[in-house]
Write a protein that holds these residues in place. Structure first.
Motif, PDB file in Angstrom:
ATOM      1  N   ASN A   9       0.790  -1.232   0.000  1.00 31.39           N
ATOM      2  CA  ASN A   9       0.000   0.000   0.000  1.00 31.39           C
ATOM      3  C   ASN A   9       0.820   1.278   0.000  1.00 31.39           C
ATOM      4  OD1 ASN A   9      -2.512  -1.308   0.016  1.00 31.39           O
ATOM      5  ND2 ASN A   9      -2.302  -1.702   2.200  1.00 31.39           N
ATOM      6  N   GLY A  10       2.112   1.151  -0.061  1.00 29.60           N
ATOM      7  CA  GLY A  10       2.968   2.331  -0.069  1.00 29.60           C
ATOM      8  C   GLY A  10       4.343   1.962  -0.564  1.00 29.60           C
ATOM      9  N   PRO A  11       5.196   2.952  -0.783  1.00 32.33           N
ATOM     10  CA  PRO A  11       6.531   2.680  -1.291  1.00 32.33           C
ATOM     11  C   PRO A  11       7.397   1.957  -0.268  1.00 32.33           C
ATOM     12  CG  PRO A  11       6.359   4.963  -0.643  1.00 32.33           C
ATOM     13  CD  PRO A  11       4.988   4.374  -0.508  1.00 32.33           C
ATOM     14  N   TYR A  23      17.007  -5.160 -10.657  1.00 27.88           N
ATOM     15  CA  TYR A  23      15.767  -5.438 -11.374  1.00 27.88           C
ATOM     16  C   TYR A  23      14.606  -5.168 -10.429  1.00 27.88           C
ATOM     17  CZ  TYR A  23      18.000  -7.655 -15.374  1.00 27.88           C
ATOM     18  OH  TYR A  23      18.733  -7.894 -16.510  1.00 27.88           O
ATOM     19  N   TRP A  24      13.762  -4.207 -10.778  1.00 24.76           N
ATOM     20  CA  TRP A  24      12.564  -3.871 -10.004  1.00 24.76           C
ATOM     21  C   TRP A  24      11.439  -4.787 -10.452  1.00 24.76           C
ATOM     22  CZ3 TRP A  24       8.055  -1.324 -12.056  1.00 24.76           C
ATOM     23  CH2 TRP A  24       7.125  -0.937 -11.088  1.00 24.76           C
ATOM     24  N   CYS A  62       8.355   1.972  -5.865  1.00 28.68           N
ATOM     25  CA  CYS A  62       6.927   1.671  -5.950  1.00 28.68           C
ATOM     26  C   CYS A  62       6.644   0.226  -5.551  1.00 28.68           C
ATOM     27  CB  CYS A  62       6.447   1.917  -7.377  1.00 28.68           C
ATOM     28  SG  CYS A  62       4.727   1.466  -7.652  1.00 28.68           S
ATOM     29  N   ASN A  63       5.605   0.043  -4.782  1.00 27.44           N
ATOM     30  CA  ASN A  63       5.183  -1.288  -4.357  1.00 27.44           C
ATOM     31  C   ASN A  63       3.755  -1.600  -4.809  1.00 27.44           C
ATOM     32  OD1 ASN A  63       6.053  -3.648  -3.095  1.00 27.44           O
ATOM     33  ND2 ASN A  63       5.104  -3.100  -1.159  1.00 27.44           N
ATOM     34  N   CYS A  64       3.035  -0.583  -5.290  1.00 29.57           N
ATOM     35  CA  CYS A  64       1.667  -0.820  -5.781  1.00 29.57           C
ATOM     36  C   CYS A  64       1.670  -1.208  -7.258  1.00 29.57           C
ATOM     37  CB  CYS A  64       0.772   0.391  -5.541  1.00 29.57           C
ATOM     38  SG  CYS A  64       1.034   1.785  -6.666  1.00 29.57           S
ATOM     39  N   LYS A  65       2.785  -0.980  -7.927  1.00 27.99           N
ATOM     40  CA  LYS A  65       3.013  -1.348  -9.336  1.00 27.99           C
ATOM     41  C   LYS A  65       2.187  -0.520 -10.310  1.00 27.99           C
ATOM     42  CE  LYS A  65       5.655  -4.283  -7.423  1.00 27.99           C
ATOM     43  NZ  LYS A  65       7.043  -3.939  -7.214  1.00 27.99           N
ATOM     44  N   GLN A  66       1.704   0.643  -9.872  1.00 31.65           N
ATOM     45  CA  GLN A  66       0.905   1.515 -10.729  1.00 31.65           C
ATOM     46  C   GLN A  66       1.605   2.836 -11.056  1.00 31.65           C
ATOM     47  OE1 GLN A  66      -2.054   0.303 -11.984  1.00 31.65           O
ATOM     48  NE2 GLN A  66      -1.315  -1.521 -10.927  1.00 31.65           N
ATOM     49  N   THR A  67       2.830   3.017 -10.594  1.00 28.21           N
ATOM     50  CA  THR A  67       3.550   4.264 -10.816  1.00 28.21           C
ATOM     51  C   THR A  67       3.712   4.583 -12.296  1.00 28.21           C
ATOM     52  OG1 THR A  67       5.567   5.491 -10.294  1.00 28.21           O
ATOM     53  CG2 THR A  67       5.830   3.132 -10.703  1.00 28.21           C
ATOM     54  N   CYS A  73       8.317   5.582  -6.742  1.00 29.18           N
ATOM     55  CA  CYS A  73       6.949   5.905  -6.334  1.00 29.18           C
ATOM     56  C   CYS A  73       6.584   7.305  -6.814  1.00 29.18           C
ATOM     57  CB  CYS A  73       6.854   5.837  -4.813  1.00 29.18           C
ATOM     58  SG  CYS A  73       5.250   6.344  -4.156  1.00 29.18           S
ATOM     59  N   ASP A  74       5.376   7.427  -7.358  1.00 34.20           N
ATOM     60  CA  ASP A  74       4.849   8.738  -7.752  1.00 34.20           C
ATOM     61  C   ASP A  74       3.565   9.077  -7.002  1.00 34.20           C
ATOM     62  OD1 ASP A  74       2.880   7.177  -8.929  1.00 34.20           O
ATOM     63  OD2 ASP A  74       3.205   7.918 -10.954  1.00 34.20           O
TER      64      ASP A  74
END
Length: 81
Positions: A9-11, A23-24, A62-67, A73-74
């Motif tokens: 839910n957050g970075p 590798y992310w 980023c951990n939500c993978k939507q950046t 993280c954005d």
């Protein structure tokens, strides 16, 4: 095309050094978030992102993978379910 799964839910803040290459995880399946552990192989068409750190210090990955600015993280986690 597969969609990534949300890994958190957050970075994730990681201290990284300039020139470090990693590798992310872009699919959200890795057990070693935010980095790839190969869990995408054979399960998704999403591939990890190879990136090189430009400046040493704490990085919000980023951990939500939507950046829109992978791997960093954005703030997209604030607007995704």
């Amino acid at each position: 095309m597969d969609q990534p799964q949300k890994a958190g839910n957050g970075p994730i803040l990681i201290d990284m050094n300039a020139g470090e290459t990693r590798y992310w995880c872009a699919c959200g399946k890795s057990s070693s978030q935010p980095f790839c552990d190969g869990s995408h192989k054979g399960t998704t068409d999403i591939i990890p992102l190879l990136f090189t750190v430009e400046e040493s210090g704490a990085k919000a990955l980023c951990n939500c993978k939507q950046t829109k600015t992978p791997p960093y993280c954005d703030g997209s986690h604030l607007t995704v379910d």
